[in-house]
Write a protein that holds these residues in place. Structure first.
Motif, PDB file in Angstrom:
ATOM      1  N   ASN A 352       0.822  -1.215   0.000  1.00  0.00           N
ATOM      2  CA  ASN A 352       0.000   0.000   0.000  1.00  0.00           C
ATOM      3  C   ASN A 352       0.857   1.267   0.000  1.00  0.00           C
ATOM      4  O   ASN A 352       0.546   2.237   0.664  1.00  0.00           O
ATOM      5  N   ASN A 353       1.951   1.220  -0.745  1.00  0.00           N
ATOM      6  CA  ASN A 353       2.745   2.436  -0.910  1.00  0.00           C
ATOM      7  C   ASN A 353       3.253   2.508  -2.352  1.00  0.00           C
ATOM      8  O   ASN A 353       2.987   1.605  -3.151  1.00  0.00           O
ATOM      9  N   ILE A 354       3.941   3.588  -2.677  1.00  0.00           N
ATOM     10  CA  ILE A 354       4.457   3.761  -4.032  1.00  0.00           C
ATOM     11  C   ILE A 354       5.939   4.078  -3.930  1.00  0.00           C
ATOM     12  O   ILE A 354       6.313   5.157  -3.465  1.00  0.00           O
ATOM     13  N   ILE A 355       6.757   3.133  -4.315  1.00  0.00           N
ATOM     14  CA  ILE A 355       8.204   3.355  -4.293  1.00  0.00           C
ATOM     15  C   ILE A 355       8.675   3.280  -5.743  1.00  0.00           C
ATOM     16  O   ILE A 355       8.515   2.249  -6.395  1.00  0.00           O
ATOM     17  N   MET A 372       5.017   7.596  -0.226  1.00  0.00           N
ATOM     18  CA  MET A 372       5.406   7.705  -1.609  1.00  0.00           C
ATOM     19  C   MET A 372       6.864   8.128  -1.665  1.00  0.00           C
ATOM     20  O   MET A 372       7.275   9.024  -0.930  1.00  0.00           O
ATOM     21  N   LEU A 373       7.628   7.453  -2.524  1.00  0.00           N
ATOM     22  CA  LEU A 373       9.051   7.737  -2.640  1.00  0.00           C
ATOM     23  C   LEU A 373       9.335   7.956  -4.121  1.00  0.00           C
ATOM     24  O   LEU A 373       9.100   7.071  -4.943  1.00  0.00           O
ATOM     25  N   GLY A 374       9.818   9.168  -4.457  1.00  0.00           N
ATOM     26  CA  GLY A 374       9.937   9.557  -5.860  1.00  0.00           C
ATOM     27  C   GLY A 374      11.172   9.009  -6.547  1.00  0.00           C
ATOM     28  O   GLY A 374      12.072   8.429  -5.928  1.00  0.00           O
ATOM     29  N   ILE A 390       7.902  11.623  -0.245  1.00  0.00           N
ATOM     30  CA  ILE A 390       9.270  12.078  -0.498  1.00  0.00           C
ATOM     31  C   ILE A 390       9.425  12.228  -2.006  1.00  0.00           C
ATOM     32  O   ILE A 390       9.046  11.335  -2.773  1.00  0.00           O
ATOM     33  N   GLY A 391       9.940  13.378  -2.430  1.00  0.00           N
ATOM     34  CA  GLY A 391       9.985  13.718  -3.852  1.00  0.00           C
ATOM     35  C   GLY A 391      11.108  13.030  -4.617  1.00  0.00           C
ATOM     36  O   GLY A 391      11.621  11.987  -4.203  1.00  0.00           O
TER      37      GLY A 391
END
Length: 463
Positions: A352-355, A372-374, A390-391
């Motif tokens: 349930n996150n976006i890495i 979220m990790l950009g 995090i951008g």
């Protein structure tokens, strides 16, 4: 049907309420929500309703160039956008006045560029057409501000009150807007209620709805008000309340009741035939308020029909928020990677996150759910990231904690830092062992090692 609606997006400039998040380099429209500009949410919402011909109004020439440059790259084959620069601080009504000569369609849809929502603008436009309204305002449930229950947050957040309050009066069918007071005037205006009630008979008073700043206007009505009332600055605080007030007395002067000018206090005409109006409204189950209103007293020859102010009330399961404060910036970023993740446009992992695939994580580093990790960002060993965005291309050392925070692009965070409830703007640097709680760090600012701050703005002076 949508082709004859012209769409105006009011994208603002560098809003003072959002300093130090905004700057000359980053106007409000380009502030990131889940690592993409907030304006992209409105543009895509309009695109989904097949509204692709847009005028985006930006305050200030520099900001307009930046916003225009981003739009032309991001939406090159998808939207037809004209970016119009207007002077700074003209207000929403002033911005429309400045571009009024571009407005040619019968109906105009006006949307705030800071709106993040999943309510269809097409549905608002359709309701406006169906009623033949002068204005239709979208209302949605008031968002509750501050961290959600799930986040064990500091004590003071628990008492966060729902956001900006509107007092809204609706007819019993919930289609017509009979009264509205927003923001600062609320305390003062509650006293007006009795006289307005006398004039309209039955009215449902609601304090749980927010004016979402998405309006459909008849162009002729909007232009007339902007022309005649050159002191009006705000659509929400001047134009809409004026249209709502004037529908209650429109044309009744033809029956001998004098037309009174606004005196700023009691906004209902004293000579109005109050019995007639309250009788009309008491019969709302029969023909609607406005149909009865259009017949003269006692059903005699009709007077010229009043204009109608209508509402479109979004269902409660819809998400709707405006990025118009620093608190809202944090709330919306958290929501779009949390409960409103369908708005993000990303697909979330099993955790349930976006890495981003190019991001690198050291050993024993954990990125929790709703994070979220950009692209291209690196975290050292033994870091912990919770409920944060995090951008891109950030460099984060070891033993760093980031909780309930937004870190923009190209930020450097050295070993042993702890960041909670904070916003760190692009190119900022945090040296070793910095502790921040509920702070905003402006672009390019350097926080020296070992500093501890709570509830502070840390930013360079704008030259």
């Amino acid at each position: 049907m949508m082709m004859d609606f012209q769409v105006v997006v009011l994208a603002g400039g560098t809003s003072k309420k959002l300093i130090p998040l905004v700057s000359k380099e980053v106007p409000k429209a380009l502030l990131p929500v889940a690592n993409r500009p907030v304006l992209s949410y409105v543009l895509e919402l309009l695109e989904h309703s097949n509204l692709k011909d847009l005028i985006v109004v930006v305050e200030g020439q520099d900001a307009a160039l930046r916003v225009g440059g981003w739009i032309s790259g991001a939406y090159v084959d998808r939207l037809h956008v004209e970016v119009a620069a207007v002077p700074e601080d003209v207000g929403t009504a002033g911005a429309l006045r400045a571009i009024a000569h571009h407005l040619t369609a019968n109906d105009i849809l006006v949307v705030s560029g800071d709106l993040v929502c999943d309510v269809s603008p097409g549905a608002v436009a359709a309701a406006h057409r169906r009623h033949g309204a002068a204005v239709t305002a979208m209302l949605c449930s008031v968002p509750v501000s501050g961290p959600l229950e799930s986040g064990s947050s500091s004590g003071k957040d628990k008492t966060k009150k729902p956001g900006c309050c509107n007092i809204i009066g609706l007819d019993p069918t919930k289609q017509f807007l009979l009264y509205i007071a927003t923001g600062p005037e609320i305390e003062r205006d509650i006293r007006v209620q009795k006289s307005i009630l006398r004039a309209v008979g039955q009215m449902e008073i609601r304090a749980d709805l927010m004016d979402a700043h998405l309006y459909a206007f008849k162009r002729a009505v909007l232009q007339e008000v902007l022309d005649q009332k050159d002191a009006f600055q705000s659509l929400q605080q001047d134009v809409l309340p004026y249209l709502v007030r004037s529908q209650l007395r429109s044309e009744l002067s033809l029956n001998g009741a004098p037309h009174t000018e606004e005196n700023g206090h009691d906004k209902v005409v004293p000579g109005i035939n109050q019995v007639m109006l309250s009788q009309l409204l008491a019969k709302t189950s029969t023909p609607s308020f406005h149909e009865l209103y259009a017949m003269g007293p006692n059903g005699s020859a009709p007077v010229r029909r009043t204009h109608k102010c209508c509402v479109y009330i979004a269902s409660q399961d819809k998400y709707c928020a405006r990025l118009n404060s620093i608190q809202a910036f944090s709330d919306i970023n958290r929501d779009v990677i949390g409960e409103a993740s369908h708005l993000s446009g990303y697909s979330f992992s099993a955790q349930n996150n976006i890495i981003h695939p190019s991001a690198e994580l050291g050993s024993k580093t954990t990125v929790g759910q709703n994070c979220m990790l950009g692209e291209g960002s690196q975290l050292g060993d033994k870091c912990s990231v919770k409920r944060s965005v995090i951008g891109r291309h950030c460099r984060i050392g070891s033993n760093v904690k980031v909780v309930n925070s937004v870190v923009m692009n190209h930020v450097t965070i050295s070993d042993g830092c702890s960041i909670q409830g904070s916003v760190i703007c692009s190119n900022a640097q945090l040296q070793e062992r910095v502790v921040l709680k509920d702070c905003q760090v402006g672009a390019g600012f350097v926080v020296t090692s070992g500093s501890e701050y709570k509830g502070e703005f840390l930013a360079k002076k704008e030259r």
